[in-house]
Structure formats: structure tokens, C-alpha cells
Design an enzyme around this catalytic site. Sequence first.
Site, PDB file in Angstrom:
ATOM      1  N   GLU A 167       0.850  -1.190   0.000  1.00  0.00           N
ATOM      2  CA  GLU A 167       0.000   0.000   0.000  1.00  0.00           C
ATOM      3  C   GLU A 167       0.886   1.240   0.000  1.00  0.00           C
ATOM      4  OE1 GLU A 167      -3.587  -2.020   2.612  1.00  0.00           O
ATOM      5  OE2 GLU A 167      -2.359  -0.472   3.527  1.00  0.00           O
TER       6      GLU A 167
ATOM      7  N   HIS B 205       0.721   3.565   3.174  1.00  0.00           N
ATOM      8  CA  HIS B 205       0.800   2.964   4.505  1.00  0.00           C
ATOM      9  C   HIS B 205       2.252   2.950   4.987  1.00  0.00           C
ATOM     10  CE1 HIS B 205      -0.837  -0.530   7.159  1.00  0.00           C
ATOM     11  NE2 HIS B 205       0.120   0.121   7.783  1.00  0.00           N
TER      12      HIS B 205
END
Length: 59
Positions: free
Chosen positions: A38, A41
Amino acid sequence: MDPISHHGAVGVGEAEAANRRHLCSIMEACGFRRYDNEWWHYTLADEPYPDTYFDFPLG
């Protein structure tokens, strides 16, 4: 998440890819580790309270 959400994913526009790389360089320079699956993230590398969940109101 789909592979398009990964760091270095193919199929991302050049401007978007550049923005992802820029964010990654800033975050890693400030002591965060990326989560490869991600692009948004990150986790603080030297978390001072890794086993503590903070749950309190702000403001």
C-alpha cells in the site's frame, strides 16, 4: 488491495508514480518504513510504544 496500490506498481500515471516516490522518500527520511502493498501505509521504524494502543479523545 490490488497490485496497483503497491509501491512501484505498473499502470500508474507518471505524475502519480512521481508523487508516490516523493512521499516514500520523505517518509523514509523521517524514520518511517513503508508497507510494500500500500503506497500510503507507513509505520514508524523505531516505535517507542509498539505494544500500546492509545485510545483517548483529542480536543
